[in-house]
Design a protein around this motif. Structure first.
Motif, PDB file in Angstrom:
ATOM      1  N   LEU A   1      18.758  55.554 -49.189  1.00  0.00           N
ATOM      2  CA  LEU A   1      18.653  54.127 -48.974  1.00  0.00           C
ATOM      3  C   LEU A   1      18.111  53.847 -47.589  1.00  0.00           C
ATOM      4  CD1 LEU A   1      22.048  52.935 -50.463  1.00  0.00           C
ATOM      5  CD2 LEU A   1      19.831  52.879 -51.546  1.00  0.00           C
ATOM      6  N   LEU A   2      17.338  52.789 -47.474  1.00  0.00           N
ATOM      7  CA  LEU A   2      16.734  52.445 -46.200  1.00  0.00           C
ATOM      8  C   LEU A   2      17.787  52.168 -45.140  1.00  0.00           C
ATOM      9  CD1 LEU A   2      14.130  51.992 -44.661  1.00  0.00           C
ATOM     10  CD2 LEU A   2      14.131  49.629 -45.457  1.00  0.00           C
ATOM     11  N   ARG A   3      18.909  51.565 -45.527  1.00  0.00           N
ATOM     12  CA  ARG A   3      19.928  51.258 -44.519  1.00  0.00           C
ATOM     13  C   ARG A   3      20.523  52.516 -43.910  1.00  0.00           C
ATOM     14  NH1 ARG A   3      22.790  49.502 -49.254  1.00  0.00           N
ATOM     15  NH2 ARG A   3      24.346  51.047 -49.783  1.00  0.00           N
ATOM     16  N   ASP A   4      20.370  53.656 -44.573  1.00  0.00           N
ATOM     17  CA  ASP A   4      20.852  54.930 -44.047  1.00  0.00           C
ATOM     18  C   ASP A   4      19.777  55.704 -43.296  1.00  0.00           C
ATOM     19  OD1 ASP A   4      23.331  54.460 -45.265  1.00  0.00           O
ATOM     20  OD2 ASP A   4      22.623  55.310 -47.151  1.00  0.00           O
ATOM     21  N   TYR A   5      18.579  55.146 -43.216  1.00  0.00           N
ATOM     22  CA  TYR A   5      17.463  55.839 -42.574  1.00  0.00           C
ATOM     23  C   TYR A   5      17.746  56.024 -41.087  1.00  0.00           C
ATOM     24  CZ  TYR A   5      12.736  56.940 -41.053  1.00  0.00           C
ATOM     25  OH  TYR A   5      11.650  57.549 -40.505  1.00  0.00           O
ATOM     26  N   ASP A   6      17.497  57.237 -40.605  1.00  0.00           N
ATOM     27  CA  ASP A   6      17.806  57.562 -39.204  1.00  0.00           C
ATOM     28  C   ASP A   6      16.604  57.429 -38.270  1.00  0.00           C
ATOM     29  OD1 ASP A   6      16.217  59.721 -39.834  1.00  0.00           O
ATOM     30  OD2 ASP A   6      17.787  61.218 -39.588  1.00  0.00           O
ATOM     31  N   GLY A   7      15.428  57.141 -38.792  1.00  0.00           N
ATOM     32  CA  GLY A   7      14.245  56.974 -37.960  1.00  0.00           C
ATOM     33  C   GLY A   7      13.532  58.265 -37.611  1.00  0.00           C
ATOM     34  N   HIS A   8      14.003  59.395 -38.117  1.00  0.00           N
ATOM     35  CA  HIS A   8      13.415  60.676 -37.728  1.00  0.00           C
ATOM     36  C   HIS A   8      12.658  61.384 -38.839  1.00  0.00           C
ATOM     37  CE1 HIS A   8      15.312  60.460 -33.839  1.00  0.00           C
ATOM     38  NE2 HIS A   8      16.461  60.187 -34.425  1.00  0.00           N
ATOM     39  N   SER A   9      12.821  60.980 -40.066  1.00  0.00           N
ATOM     40  CA  SER A   9      12.121  61.651 -41.150  1.00  0.00           C
ATOM     41  C   SER A   9      11.017  60.736 -41.684  1.00  0.00           C
ATOM     42  CB  SER A   9      13.093  62.029 -42.273  1.00  0.00           C
ATOM     43  OG  SER A   9      13.788  60.887 -42.719  1.00  0.00           O
ATOM     44  N   ASP A  10      10.105  61.314 -42.466  1.00  0.00           N
ATOM     45  CA  ASP A  10       9.005  60.537 -43.030  1.00  0.00           C
ATOM     46  C   ASP A  10       9.518  59.618 -44.127  1.00  0.00           C
ATOM     47  OD1 ASP A  10       7.186  61.813 -41.392  1.00  0.00           O
ATOM     48  OD2 ASP A  10       6.603  63.285 -42.903  1.00  0.00           O
ATOM     49  N   HIS A 115       6.318  46.202 -38.488  1.00  0.00           N
ATOM     50  CA  HIS A 115       7.316  46.022 -39.541  1.00  0.00           C
ATOM     51  C   HIS A 115       8.450  47.039 -39.432  1.00  0.00           C
ATOM     52  CE1 HIS A 115       5.074  42.913 -41.623  1.00  0.00           C
ATOM     53  NE2 HIS A 115       3.986  43.611 -41.315  1.00  0.00           N
ATOM     54  N   THR A 116       8.124  48.271 -39.071  1.00  0.00           N
ATOM     55  CA  THR A 116       9.183  49.271 -38.939  1.00  0.00           C
ATOM     56  C   THR A 116      10.047  48.986 -37.718  1.00  0.00           C
ATOM     57  OG1 THR A 116       7.670  50.802 -37.831  1.00  0.00           O
ATOM     58  CG2 THR A 116       7.976  51.093 -40.204  1.00  0.00           C
ATOM     59  N   ARG A 117       9.471  48.423 -36.653  1.00  0.00           N
ATOM     60  CA  ARG A 117      10.276  48.026 -35.489  1.00  0.00           C
ATOM     61  C   ARG A 117      11.280  46.947 -35.869  1.00  0.00           C
ATOM     62  NH1 ARG A 117       5.567  47.878 -31.238  1.00  0.00           N
ATOM     63  NH2 ARG A 117       5.694  50.013 -30.473  1.00  0.00           N
ATOM     64  N   THR A 124      19.833  48.673 -36.894  1.00  0.00           N
ATOM     65  CA  THR A 124      20.716  48.941 -35.752  1.00  0.00           C
ATOM     66  C   THR A 124      21.802  47.879 -35.677  1.00  0.00           C
ATOM     67  OG1 THR A 124      18.942  50.026 -34.542  1.00  0.00           O
ATOM     68  CG2 THR A 124      20.789  49.194 -33.234  1.00  0.00           C
ATOM     69  N   LEU A 125      21.428  46.630 -35.805  1.00  0.00           N
ATOM     70  CA  LEU A 125      22.403  45.535 -35.783  1.00  0.00           C
ATOM     71  C   LEU A 125      23.390  45.673 -36.943  1.00  0.00           C
ATOM     72  CD1 LEU A 125      23.434  42.856 -34.641  1.00  0.00           C
ATOM     73  CD2 LEU A 125      21.712  41.696 -36.060  1.00  0.00           C
ATOM     74  N   HIS A 126      22.875  45.984 -38.129  1.00  0.00           N
ATOM     75  CA  HIS A 126      23.733  46.156 -39.308  1.00  0.00           C
ATOM     76  C   HIS A 126      24.770  47.254 -39.073  1.00  0.00           C
ATOM     77  CE1 HIS A 126      24.877  47.571 -43.335  1.00  0.00           C
ATOM     78  NE2 HIS A 126      24.707  46.307 -43.696  1.00  0.00           N
ATOM     79  N   ARG A 127      24.334  48.394 -38.528  1.00  0.00           N
ATOM     80  CA  ARG A 127      25.259  49.502 -38.249  1.00  0.00           C
ATOM     81  C   ARG A 127      26.311  49.101 -37.226  1.00  0.00           C
ATOM     82  NH1 ARG A 127      20.377  52.823 -37.862  1.00  0.00           N
ATOM     83  NH2 ARG A 127      20.019  53.660 -39.932  1.00  0.00           N
ATOM     84  N   GLN A 128      25.898  48.398 -36.180  1.00  0.00           N
ATOM     85  CA  GLN A 128      26.851  47.979 -35.150  1.00  0.00           C
ATOM     86  C   GLN A 128      27.883  47.021 -35.720  1.00  0.00           C
ATOM     87  OE1 GLN A 128      24.223  46.440 -32.158  1.00  0.00           O
ATOM     88  NE2 GLN A 128      23.962  48.441 -31.163  1.00  0.00           N
ATOM     89  N   LEU A 129      27.447  46.078 -36.531  1.00  0.00           N
ATOM     90  CA  LEU A 129      28.384  45.134 -37.129  1.00  0.00           C
ATOM     91  C   LEU A 129      29.307  45.819 -38.135  1.00  0.00           C
ATOM     92  CD1 LEU A 129      26.057  42.056 -37.680  1.00  0.00           C
ATOM     93  CD2 LEU A 129      27.896  42.288 -35.985  1.00  0.00           C
ATOM     94  N   ALA A 130      28.760  46.750 -38.893  1.00  0.00           N
ATOM     95  CA  ALA A 130      29.557  47.444 -39.909  1.00  0.00           C
ATOM     96  C   ALA A 130      30.652  48.297 -39.288  1.00  0.00           C
ATOM     97  CB  ALA A 130      28.651  48.296 -40.789  1.00  0.00           C
TER      98      ALA A 130
END
Length: 144
Positions: A1-10, A115-117, A124-130
C-alpha cells in the motif's frame, strides 16, 4: 500500500485510459487493469482544454501497448521497464503534437517529483498523526 511506502524502493508506473484502465508493463508484458491501483499517485498529463487529444487518447494508448517493444521478452528491469513504457508513450504523444521528447530526467523533474513530494508530505503527516494521541477518521460520504 502507498501509505506504507518508505520512499526507498521503486514504484510501479502505468498510464491510464480515459475509462480508468491502467496500462502497465512488466516481465509478463503489458497489463490492462481496471482495479488494483487504488493506492497510487495520479499525475495529470493532459490539460482539460486539449479535447482533441482526449478524443484520441484511448486509441493511441491501445495501439502503443500492442507494439513489439512491449512484448514480455523485451522487458529488462533496469533499462526497459514500466517507466520506459510510460515515458515512451508520453513522448509518442508529444511527437504527434510537434513537441520535443522529454528525457527521463526532464519527465521525472517536471511531472513526477512535484506529485511524489506532495504525497511524501501527506504520508509523513499521516504517520505522525497515527502514532500520536489522535484518531484518523474517514469523512462521511456526501449525501446525494
Amino acid at each position: 500500500l502507498l501509505r506504507d511506502y518508505d520512499g526507498h524502493s521503486d514504484l510501479h508506473v502505468g498510464i491510464t485510459s480515459s475509462q480508468g484502465v491502467v496500462y502497465s508493463f512488466d516481465q509478463e508484458g503489458v497489463h490492462r487493469a481496471g482495479s488494483g491501483w487504488e493506492q497510487c499517485i495520479s499525475v495529470p498529463l493532459v490539460q482539460p482544454d486539449m479535447w482533441e487529444l482526449l478524443q484520441q487518447w484511448d486509441d493511441l494508448l491501445e495501439e502503443f501497448s500492442l507494439e513489439e517493444a512491449w512484448l514480455p521478452h523485451r522487458y529488462e528491469e533496469e533499462q526497459h521497464n514500466c517507466y520506459t513504457f510510460a515515458l515512451a508513450f508520453v513522448n509518442r504523444v508529444r511527437q504527434g503534437r510537434g513537441r520535443e521528447p522529454l528525457s527521463k530526467a526532464q519527465f521525472t523533474e517536471r511531472f513526477l517529483i512535484p506529485h511524489t513530494r506532495a504525497a511524501s508530505r501527506y504520508l509523513t503527516l499521516h504517520r505522525q498523526l497515527a502514532h500520536s494521541d489522535f484518531y484518523i477518521v474517514p469523512l462521511p460520504e456526501p449525501q446525494q
